[in-house]
Design a protein around this motif. Structure first.
Motif, PDB file in Angstrom:
ATOM      1  N   LEU A 231     -13.027  13.885   0.955  1.00 33.29           N
ATOM      2  CA  LEU A 231     -13.069  13.296  -0.378  1.00 33.29           C
ATOM      3  C   LEU A 231     -13.802  11.967  -0.319  1.00 33.29           C
ATOM      4  CD1 LEU A 231     -11.787  13.665  -3.313  1.00 33.29           C
ATOM      5  CD2 LEU A 231     -10.113  11.978  -2.551  1.00 33.29           C
ATOM      6  N   SER A 232     -14.590  11.690  -1.354  1.00 37.11           N
ATOM      7  CA  SER A 232     -15.269  10.406  -1.445  1.00 37.11           C
ATOM      8  C   SER A 232     -14.248   9.356  -1.852  1.00 37.11           C
ATOM      9  CB  SER A 232     -16.397  10.472  -2.479  1.00 37.11           C
ATOM     10  OG  SER A 232     -17.017   9.217  -2.631  1.00 37.11           O
ATOM     11  N   THR A 233     -13.845   8.503  -0.909  1.00 40.72           N
ATOM     12  CA  THR A 233     -12.755   7.586  -1.194  1.00 40.72           C
ATOM     13  C   THR A 233     -12.880   6.314  -0.382  1.00 40.72           C
ATOM     14  OG1 THR A 233     -10.339   7.320  -1.193  1.00 40.72           O
ATOM     15  CG2 THR A 233     -11.284   8.670   0.559  1.00 40.72           C
ATOM     16  N   SER A 234     -12.411   5.223  -0.957  1.00 34.91           N
ATOM     17  CA  SER A 234     -12.273   3.961  -0.235  1.00 34.91           C
ATOM     18  C   SER A 234     -10.810   3.700   0.069  1.00 34.91           C
ATOM     19  CB  SER A 234     -12.841   2.804  -1.074  1.00 34.91           C
ATOM     20  OG  SER A 234     -12.127   2.663  -2.286  1.00 34.91           O
ATOM     21  N   PHE A 235      -9.956   4.676  -0.237  1.00 36.62           N
ATOM     22  CA  PHE A 235      -8.517   4.570  -0.024  1.00 36.62           C
ATOM     23  C   PHE A 235      -8.135   5.577   1.055  1.00 36.62           C
ATOM     24  CE2 PHE A 235      -4.027   4.337  -1.368  1.00 36.62           C
ATOM     25  CZ  PHE A 235      -3.943   3.000  -1.714  1.00 36.62           C
ATOM     26  N   ALA A 236      -6.898   5.507   1.499  1.00 35.25           N
ATOM     27  CA  ALA A 236      -6.427   6.464   2.488  1.00 35.25           C
ATOM     28  C   ALA A 236      -6.060   7.777   1.807  1.00 35.25           C
ATOM     29  CB  ALA A 236      -5.226   5.899   3.240  1.00 35.25           C
ATOM     30  N   ILE A 237      -6.022   8.837   2.604  1.00 38.54           N
ATOM     31  CA  ILE A 237      -5.611  10.148   2.115  1.00 38.54           C
ATOM     32  C   ILE A 237      -4.402  10.581   2.929  1.00 38.54           C
ATOM     33  CG2 ILE A 237      -6.254  12.562   1.807  1.00 38.54           C
ATOM     34  CD1 ILE A 237      -9.152  11.644   1.612  1.00 38.54           C
ATOM     35  N   GLY A 238      -3.318  10.878   2.261  1.00 36.89           N
ATOM     36  CA  GLY A 238      -2.097  11.259   2.954  1.00 36.89           C
ATOM     37  C   GLY A 238      -1.769  12.713   2.774  1.00 36.89           C
ATOM     38  N   GLU A 239      -0.520  12.974   2.395  1.00 34.95           N
ATOM     39  CA  GLU A 239      -0.059  14.353   2.295  1.00 34.95           C
ATOM     40  C   GLU A 239      -0.588  15.070   1.062  1.00 34.95           C
ATOM     41  OE1 GLU A 239       4.291  14.704   3.614  1.00 34.95           O
ATOM     42  OE2 GLU A 239       4.035  12.579   3.190  1.00 34.95           O
TER      43      GLU A 239
END
Length: 964
Positions: free
Chosen positions: A487-495
């Motif tokens: 995913l295009s993201t500047s945040f973390a990806i969790g569950e």
């Protein structure tokens, strides 16, 4: 005379009956169809007036009504009299929540009274004077008629009302930002915020919070100090970020921020002008007022971005009127019947779907109209909460609270209050306690600062100095590939997404001495050792830290001292005696983003973000394991005390300096500036006399100690034998071993994680989670046979444990046993129907079976939870292609490509990481931190040269870890 008396009595009875009928009809309308309209207000006054008239009419005739006439009529008038007395009392004291039972007693008495009066009236007209069976049947019919009318009014008042105000996601998200909100031609774009009629709302509307104080004085005082109040240009950090953004990108892109920060300016049209023209106006300092959040009448999705609709209730002018008569009449009507007021400003989703309501502003994305680049996920508190065990909706979490929790449980706790609207003497705190210590510091608001500090220190996280082991050579250090986010993201990806975790080596786990505090650890002088520190999220419902994670200083500090007072190790030291920046080699929890030319995103210029160097956060109910390499000098004493501290400073040092006094440094070579990058250099010597807040200078922000731990290890002579690794297993340490393993697992150090989880099962063999965690580790390694054994053990202990069934289904899917996998996934979904990853997994199994229609149904269920789910769009593209439906396949392909990460962007990080080895070290999933340069410790006479060399501070170029 008797005839005249009877005529007068009959006339009085007729007037009373007509009055009762008028009251009954108005009551039905008032209860079933409350609304903040002029016509409804007239009915309220009519009901009050007629009720008082009934009371006056009953006074002279009450005794006669009870002494004559049918029994049903006497009982009816008795009940009506009791209901009328109670109604008069309620006119005086009002009907707030605390008097709700009195209100329903009034309604029940009057409904019962009307029923008996109606029955008596029908009897007198011989409609109920037949035989007993017919009379009984008629009374039953009359009762059912009353019951039906009451039930219909209740259904309209409650069920229909709640159904009309629910947060439901669209079946398909827009293909581009231009499809969000009112689109490019809209007044508020690129914010997704809208108004019901598409028109502006007067700025004054958002500046009348003080009118709420008349009934909600405690809540008003709470809000007055809150971060919501200081969301706008009364907040210097926000003010500087918007001034900078408008200087670089123009005014219109900055409306993206204003939808959730500046309602008085945006919705009145005043944000169309550069903010510098309005910076000192009351509108610029209104913040998120009461009437911002409480005027939201629709939340269109959980995609965030200000995706709400505001309504401008014109009758609010009565509440804010300067005319004392009008204001008194308004307050009287609200006190007597607060339901229309409540329905205007407290929609059902604000209580029943709190997290979805909050997602409108606590989840964002950027796209071309804002960043001149592409779709990028920004801050996101909602998705990782929704997918976690904290929400009760995630099936695969490591830990679960005793009961599911929402935003308000932590950030709007109930506090004592005598405000109107309190329930059992409690209201939800509108101080919105959280982690913002910067704003109350700048405002010199000691009460709010204390609240934020206590919130951070309320056992939200824990720190555990867990293990010590011999340091390995660089070549033998375990490695793990840096995970590539899809995913295009500047945040973390969790569950919330099934991302590929970094995979560790196949080598054996290192020998450790643990858990410290349970075992007595010893190390030798002259040796290098590794210390492992575990940080665990306990009461955090989203990633830690949350919010604008590129703007904070959050780090783990480790200091080692001996009994002689020598500091022999220090990682995470703050420069300038605790007032300056954090040393670069620290273990940070944050996102390090860079612009198109590799400059750090440190000016709250998220719109210039082009690549993530690293995003290092801890998921809710999870842990992180940090590693430190200590050299034990020959001069060390007999014991070393290790002190680990989790520190929090909002905001980061550089951003605070820039926000209050930053200006271009013309003594440096001039750099270029575009919407994609800013190569200029800045000095921090600007004028601070006009900054927002009470501190007219650069504030020294407090560093909050969130959690800490201390452990002591013994020191042996260098000539002593190498201390053997010592491990002690006790049931009381089950969670410590489990936390240690979770931190290693999330780094990709899978063999070490498995060894830790194995110790957890030895500590408590009956706890199924230890076996599950071994299983998830082996699944990640690809060891399906080994995973099967431990997962079957877990299911034998807890037959319905959802996370065990999920990972077992993964094994079955890999083996091609699709029907069995479906059975286990169905078991999971029966308990957690809103777990997106499980839905996607089931859909994928159906796809592999070529059951495309069943697969599509599952992926559509995922999109109902999150319309931007990347895997769902990808698999829907494939599934529709399998059916030959290319039109729908292309629709989902468009969304997949919109949300997918720009893999080429990582090339920007190469030159940056070469110039910043500390940040490159922090980027690695498994890495160690070393000490900052320390004052040389006194050396023993022999061997002097070797001791001096090993204790000498390492040059910065040789040190690892940290962030700029």
């Amino acid at each position: 005379m008797a005839t005249d008396r009877m005529n007068r009595m009959g006339g009085m009875t007729r007037w009373l009956s007509r009055t009762v009928l008028a009251l009954a009809l108005s009551a039905l309308l008032l209860y079933g169809y409350p609304a903040a309209t002029i016509s409804y207000g007239i009915v309220v006054l009519f009901h009050v007036g007629v009720g008082l008239l009934l009371a006056l009419l009953l006074i002279p005739s009450f005794v006669k009504l009870l002494s004559s006439g049918p029994v049903a009529a006497r009982l009816g008038w008795l009940l009506m009299a009791a209901g009328t007395v109670l109604g008069v009392i309620l006119i005086k004291i009002g009907t707030p929540n605390r008097f709700k039972n009195w209100l329903y007693a009034h309604i029940a008495l009057c409904v019962a009274g009307v029923f008996f009066l109606a029955a008596s009236w029908l009897m007198q007209r011989t409609w109920l004077s037949a035989n007993f069976a017919q009379r009984f049947l008629a009374l039953v019919i009359l009762f059912l008629l009353f019951l039906g009318m009451s039930a219909g009014a209740w259904w309209t008042r409650t069920i229909a009302w709640h159904n009309a105000y629910r947060v439901n996601n669209p079946k398909m998200p827009p293909a581009a930002m231009n499809g969000e909100g009112d689109g490019p031609q809209g007044k508020f774009f690129p914010s997704s915020a809208q108004t019901t009629d598409g028109n502006y709302i007067p700025a004054q509307y958002f500046m009348q919070s003080q009118a709420c104080e008349r009934c909600h004085s405690d809540i008003y005082k709470q809000w007055n100090s809150s971060a919501h109040h200081f969301s706008s240009f009364n907040n210097q950090w926000y003010r500087k970020s918007i001034e900078y953004m408008q200087d670089v990108s123009g005014v219109k892109p900055s409306k993206w921020c204003a939808g959730c920060h500046d309602p008085a300016l945006l919705f009145s049209g005043k944000f169309d002008a550069p903010i510098k023209e309005n910076i000192n106006t009351p509108e610029a300092k209104a913040g998120l007022s009461c009437l911002m959040c409480h005027s939201v009448v629709q939340v269109k999705s959980t995609m965030g971005q200000g995706d709400f609709v505001l309504e401008y209730p014109k009758l609010h002018e009565l509440a804010a009127s300067e005319n004392p008569v009008i204001r008194t009449l308004h307050d009287f009507m609200v006190r007597v019947n607060p339901e229309p007021h409540r329905r205007t400003f407290l929609k059902p989703f604000m209580r029943t779907q709190t997290a979805e309501f909050c997602s409108t502003c606590h989840k964002v994305h950027l796209d071309v109209p804002v960043n001149n680049y592409r779709w990028v996920r920004g801050l996101n508190e909602y998705d990782n909460w929704q997918a976690s065990g904290v929400s009760g909706q995630g099936a695969r979490s490591f830990y679960y609270p005793k009961a599911p929790m929402t935003c308000t449980d932590c950030h709007m706790p109930q506090v004592p209050s005598h405000d109107e609207g309190n329930i059992d003497g409690l209201v939800h705190s509108h101080r919105f306690p959280g982690a913002n210590t910067a704003v109350p510091t700048a405002n010199q608001d000691a009460t709010q600062l204390e609240l934020s500090t206590k919130f951070l220190q309320d056992k939200q996280l824990s720190v555990d100095i867990f293990a010590v082991s011999p340091a390995q050579s660089e070549e033998r250090q375990p490695k793990a590939a840096v995970g590539k986010p899809e995913l295009s993201t500047s945040f973390a990806i969790g569950e919330e997404a099934d991302t590929n975790l970094p995979v560790g080596p196949a080598g054996e786990a290192r020998p450790i001495t643990a858990p410290l505090g349970r075992v007595n650890a010893s190390v030798r002088r002259g040796d290098d050792v590794r210390v492992d520190v575990v940080v665990r999220t306990k009461k955090v419902g989203h990633f830690f830290p949350g919010g604008t994670i590129d703007a904070f200083d959050v780090w783990l500090e480790l200091q080692a001292t001996d009994e002689k007072g020598q500091t022999i190790f220090w990682s995470g030291k703050i420069e300038d005696e605790g007032k300056g920046p954090v040393e670069k080699g620290a273990h940070f929890y944050r996102a390090l983003l860079i612009d198109g030319h590799g400059n750090p995103i440190n000016k709250r210029n998220a719109w210039a973000n082009r690549a993530s160097v690293y995003v290092h956060l801890i998921p809710p109910g999870a842990a992180d394991t940090a590693h430190y390499r200590l050299h034990i000098p020959e001069s060390a004493g007999q014991k070393i005390t290790l002190h680990a501290k989790l520190n929090y400073r909002k905001f980061m040092w550089w951003n605070t300096q820039f926000s209050f006094a930053g200006k271009e440094d013309f003594s440096q070579p001039h750099g270029d500036m575009t919407r994609d990058y800013d190569d200029r250099r800045f000095a921090f010597n600007g004028d601070t006399s006009q900054v927002a807040g009470n501190v007219k200078g650069i504030p020294n922000l407090p560093v909050i100690l969130v959690a800490e731990d201390t452990k002591t290890i013994n020191i042996l002579d260098h000539q002593a034998a190498q201390p053997p690794p010592t491990v002690t297993v006790a049931k009381e340490d089950w969670m410590r071993w489990n936390d240690y393993g979770i931190g290693l697992f999330l780094q990709g150090d899978l063999r070490a994680a498995e060894a830790a989880f194995q110790r957890a099962t030895e500590a408590d063999p009956q706890n199924s989670d230890g076996w599950v965690n071994i299983g998830r580790t082996r699944v990640q390694e690809g060891d399906t046979d080994g995973a099967r054994t431990v997962l079957e053990k877990a299911m034998s202990l807890s037959p319905q444990l959802a996370r065990a069934h999920f990972f077992y289904a993964r094994i079955l899917k890999e083996e091609g046993k699709y029907d069995e996998a479906i059975s286990h996934l169905t078991t999971v979904l029966s308990q957690y129907p809103r777990d997106r990853v499980v839905r996607n997994e089931l859909g994928r199994v159906y796809f592999l079976q070529k059951h495309y229609n069943e697969a599509i149904k599952e992926f559509q269920q995922t999109l109902a939870i999150d319309p931007e789910d990347l895997q769902a769009h990808y698999n829907l593209m494939l599934s529709y292609s399998g059916l030959g439906d290319q039109a729908n396949a292309n629709e989902h392909k468009t969304r997949y490509l919109r949300f997918k990460a720009d893999e080429s962007a990582q090339t920007i990080t190469g030159p940056y990481r070469q110039k910043n080895p500390d940040d490159n070290n922090e980027r690695q999933p498994i890495h160690e931190h070393v000490t900052v340069a320390l004052e040389p410790v006194p050396a023993k006479k022999t061997p002097a040269a070797e001791t001096t060399k090993k204790n000498a501070p390492r040059p910065a170029a040789e040190r690892s870890g940290g962030s700029q």
